[in-house]
Design a protein around this motif. Structure first.
Motif: not given
Ligand SMILES: *Cc1c(COP(=O)(O)O)cnc(C)c1O
Length: 386
Positions: A95, A124, A175, A237
Motif C-alpha cells: 500500500s 502520505h 507531493e 494507487k
Molecule cells: C492515497 C495516498 C497515500 C496512501 O496510500 P494507501 O495505499 O491508502 O496507504 C499516500 N500518499 C498519497 C499522495 C496518496 O494519495
C-alpha cells in the motif's frame, strides 16, 4: 447499516456490483460513469483484458512463495520501473502508506539523521510514520503520541522550505500535486527550490507519487513533467490497476542501507501482485496512451474553465492530466450527490473541491457525457447562501 464492519468509511447508499472500463454497476442495476477510478487506482479502466489475463495466468500458478525465493516476476517489474524512473533499486510493499514508511526508514538509516520535513495539507498515509509525515491535524486526532522528528512547512513557500531544510534533515517528502489536500499543484519554483536545498544540505528528496504516478498527470510520473531529480519515489494507487501493491524506488547507492533483515513485508511483491503490475506497466508504455491522456486533459480543462467563467460557484480549475480539481466557493457535497443522481461518481478533496480522477483509458465520448453531467450538477445546485 453495517453490523460488523468498523464504520471507518462514510459510505454512500450504493452497493458495488461490478465494473467494466469506465462504468460501475450497482446491485440495483444502476450504471455510473466512473470519474474516480477507485480513488485514482484503476487508471487503465476496470477489467482491462490484458491485466485480467496476466493475473488469471498467475492465479493458477501459485500466489505466494515468500521473499526467501528469488522471483523472476519481481526482477522484471523492477527493471520496467527502473527503465521508466531512472531509479535503480525497488522495494515492493502492499500500500502507499507502506511505501512511504520504507522511504522514511531508509532516509533515516542512510543519512543517520532524524528530522523529516513535509508540508502542510499533505497526505502520505495512515500508519504511524506516514501519518506523522501527513501535515493535517485532523488525520492525527486521537492518535498521540506520534513518532518524533517530523516538521511541517507551508506548501508552495520556497523561502520557508529553504529555512526549514537543514543539515539535520534526513529527508524531505513532497507531493508534486497535493491530492487529498485539495488537488493543489506544486509551483515549479517551489519544487525546484526544495530539490536544490535538499541536495545542498545532504537530505534525501522523496517524491510521493502514490496518487500522481502511473500516467495520472500525463507522464509516467509527475516529477518528470517538472524535471525534478528525486532520490526516492513512492508509488502505489495505480501501480496494480486496483490490485493492492506499492513500490519504493531509490537511487542505486541507497541499497547499502537496506541490507538483509533491515526491512521487509511478508506479502510484498508476490507473483500475483507482480502480474498485475507487469501488465499495467506494459499498457502504460503503449505508444500513444499518454498523448491521449494529454488530449483528454486539454478537453477537460477547456470545458471546465469555460464553466468557471460562467459559474458563480466555481472559482478555479486546477491540476494536470486527468487529475482535476474544481474549486468551489461552497461545500461540494450537495453537488456530488446531484452528480450521483445523474449517473456520475466522483470524490471531493477537502470540503470545497470536486476531484475528478477518471480512468486514463476513458473514451472521449464518455468523458464528454460525464463532463456534461458535472456541468449540469453545478449549475442546478446553484449558489448556497452563506
Ligand atoms: C492515497 C495516498 C497515500 C496512501 O496510500 P494507501 O495505499 O491508502 O496507504 C499516500 N500518499 C498519497 C499522495 C496518496 O494519495
Amino acid at each position: 447499516m453495517s453490523k460488523h464492519l468498523f464504520p471507518t468509511y462514510k459510505r454512500w447508499d450504493l452497493t458495488f456490483d461490478s465494473a467494466h472500463g469506465s462504468e460501475i454497476t450497482t446491485t440495483d442495476g444502476r450504471k455510473f460513469i466512473d470519474f474516480m477510478a477507485g480513488i485514482g487506482t484503476v487508471n487503465m479502466g476496470h477489467n482491462h483484458p490484458e491485466i485480467v489475463e496476466a493475473v488469471e495466468k498467475q492465479l493458477h500458478r501459485g500466489w505466494h512463495g515468500s521473499n526467501f525465493f528469488q522471483y523472476d516476476q519481481q526482477e522484471q517489474v523492477a527493471t520496467l520501473l527502473a527503465d521508466v524512473s531512472g531509479l535503480d533499486r525497488v522495494f515492493f510493499a502492499n500500500s502507499g502508506t507502506e511505501a512511504n514508511e520504507a522511504a522514511i526508514k531508509l532516509a533515516r538509516k542512510a543519512t543517520g539523521r532524524e528530522e523529516i520535513v513535509s508540508f502542510t495539507q499533505s497526505f502520505h498515509g495512515r500508519t504511524y510514520g506516514s501519518m506523522a509525515a501527513t501535515g493535517q491535524a485532523k488525520i492525527h486526532e486521537g492518535y498521540a503520541p506520534l513518532p518524533a522528528g517530523f516538521t511541517y512547512v507551508p506548501y508552495n513557500d520556497p523561502e520557508q522550505a529553504e529555512k526549514e531544510i537543514t543539515s539535520d534533515t534526513a529527508a524531505v517528502i513532497v507531493e508534486t500535486i497535493q491530492g487529498e489536500g485539495g488537488v493543489v499543484p506544486g509551483e515549479q519554483a517551489f519544487l525546484d527550490k526544495v530539490n536544490e536545498v535538499a541536495n545542498a544540505r545532504g537530505a534525501l528528496f522523496i517524491i510521493d507519487e502514490v496518487q500522481t504516478g502511473i500516467g495520472r498527470t500525463g507522464e509516467p510520473f509527475s516529477y518528470q513533467k517538472y524535471g525534478l531529480r528525486p532520490d526516492i519515489v513512492t508509488v502505489a494507487k495505480g501501480l496494480g490497476n486496483g490490485f493492492p501493491v506499492a513500490a519504493m524506488m531509490g537511487r542505486e547507492d541507497l541499497q547499502t542501507y537496506f541490507g538483509p533483515g533491515s526491512h521487509g513485508t511478508t506479502l510484498g511483491g508476490n507473483p500475483l501482485a507482480m502480474a498485475a503490475v507487469h501488465a499495467t506497466l506494459e499498457i502504460l508504455n503503449t505508444p500513444g496512451l499518454l498523448d491521449a491522456v494529454e488530449n483528454k486533459s486539454k478537453r477537460v480543462f477547456h470545458t471546465l474553465r469555460n464553466l468557471c467563467d460562467d459559474s458563480d460557484i466555481v472559482t478555479e480549475v486546477r491540476g494536470a492530466g486527468l487529475m482535476i480539481g474544481i474549486v468551489c466557493e461552497q461545500p461540494v457535497a450537495p453537488i456530488l450527490t446531484k452528480m450521483q443522481e445523474k449517473g456520475v461518481v466522483a470524490l471531493p478533496a477537502g470540503e470545497k473541491v470536486i476531484r475528478l480522477l477518471p480512468p486514463l483509458t476513458i473514451s472521449e465520448e464518455r468523458l464528454a457525457q460525464g463532463l456534461d453531467i458535472v456541468t449540469e450538477a453545478i449549475k442546478e445546485t446553484g449558489k448556497t447562501k452563506a
